[in-house]
Design a protein around this motif. Structure first.
Motif, short mmCIF file in Angstrom:
data_model
loop_
_atom_site.label_atom_id
_atom_site.label_comp_id
_atom_site.label_asym_id
_atom_site.label_seq_id
_atom_site.Cartn_x
_atom_site.Cartn_y
_atom_site.Cartn_z
N UNK A 10 0.64 -1.16 0.45
CA UNK A 10 0.06 0.10 0.25
C UNK A 10 0.58 1.30 0.24
N UNK A 11 0.51 2.20 -0.76
CA UNK A 11 1.34 3.62 -0.97
C UNK A 11 0.09 4.54 -0.80
N UNK A 12 0.35 5.91 0.10
CA UNK A 12 -0.94 6.90 0.27
C UNK A 12 -0.13 8.18 0.08
N UNK A 13 -0.71 8.82 -0.72
CA UNK A 13 -0.12 10.04 -0.55
C UNK A 13 -1.10 10.76 -0.27
N UNK A 14 -1.15 11.38 1.26
CA UNK A 14 -2.20 11.58 1.92
C UNK A 14 -3.89 11.44 1.78
N UNK A 15 -4.64 11.60 1.33
CA UNK A 15 -6.00 10.45 1.86
C UNK A 15 -6.20 9.56 0.04
#
Length: 302
Positions: A10-15
């Motif tokens: 999993x990779x998130x950028x902010x929301x």
């Protein structure tokens, strides 16, 4: 044996979630095709594998080593080609190739000259004069000069003409014959179909299907084009029949394997004048997955 393993990545950028529980494996000595539209997560996955981005959660390993913690060690045995190559404008193409090879710990040899000839590349010109296709050739020649165990190719033929695409495909096949492994991210489905042993389809950061081409075609069925004496009015109600197009008494349709016998019986009863069948292409598989998902999200049936 798996050379590259991604587990629940999993990779998130902010929301925004770019990668959502992605799973993938590349075996030693295989060419793995990684396909999906722009924004699906292909380049984000590759940046994580290269140690350029740190995953939010999950695991990614190459040669059994964590891609973030052991990026330097891993890079000694991989070769990478980006889809958008940026070069130093005042250096010549040959100087850039030599520098890339030296940075990898090698040195230019007869392979350099051979590849330049095959790719019809002039190394004496300044990089600022190169077209996109020639910039791509610099990256490809440098990558193929390196003796690596894993080649990560992200849209590698972007900007190349069909003749140079063929040269690229020959080079990839030669690497496979040497026992090398290749992760090929591409939107050119015919290229993936021709080269790859297995394929993974990514959508919105998740792997929606993976397997050999034969396994994916088994799920997809067969494309038929048939002309009958009597009009076919029953096909829309039959299970396992998709994408029906009519032109008078001529039909084109896609039939799942388990429905083929019943469909052929029904068509025979109408009097078949001509019949043509072909296996589905990778593009058929790709579009089927996306159209099916879009129908479900819009509240339609499968």
């Amino acid at each position: 044996m798996s050379l590259l393993t991604i587990s629940n990545l999993t990779k998130k950028f902010g929301n925004f979630t770019a990668l959502d529980g992605l799973n993938m494996e590349v075996e030693k000595g295989e060419i793995y095709g990684f396909i999906g539209p722009n924004g699906a997560g292909k380049s984000t996955t590759i940046r994580v594998l290269l140690g350029m981005l740190k995953a939010t959660s999950g695991r990614a390993q190459i040669f059994g080593k964590d891609v973030w913690k052991n990026a330097v060690d891993i890079h000694r045995k991989i070769s990478y080609v980006p889809g958008d190559v940026k070069l130093w404008p005042n250096l010549t193409g040959g100087e850039v190739i030599d520098m890339f090879v030296r940075l990898h710990g090698g040195r230019a040899d007869h392979r350099r000259s051979e590849l330049m000839e095959r790719f019809d590349f002039d190394p004496s010109k300044k990089c600022r004069t190169y077209s996109k296709g020639n910039r791509q050739k610099v990256a490809l020649i440098a990558a193929f000069c390196v003796h690596a165990e894993l080649y990560i190719l992200d849209e590698p033929t972007s900007g190349l003409d069909p003749l140079m695409e063929s040269v690229f495909q020959d080079c990839v096949q030669e690497l496979k014959q040497e026992g090398k492994s290749i992760l090929l991210s591409s939107h050119i489905l015919s290229e993936v179909e021709k080269l790859c042993d297995r394929v993974g389809i990514i959508r919105q950061g998740s792997m929606i299907e993976s397997g050999t081409l034969e396994e994916l075609r088994h799920l997809r069925g067969t494309n038929l084009s048939v002309e009958t004496r009597e009009p076919a009015t029953f096909l829309e109600q039959m299970e396992g029949v998709h994408d029906i197009k009519k032109n008078g008494h001529t039909l084109s349709l896609q039939v799942d394997q388990e429905a083929m016998e019943q469909v052929m019986k029904q068509l025979s009863s109408l009097g078949i004048i001509s019949l043509e069948s072909r296996p589905p292409t990778l593009e058929d598989l790709f579009m089927r997955h996306y159209h099916h998902k879009e129908k479900l999200q819009s509240g339609g049936g499968s």
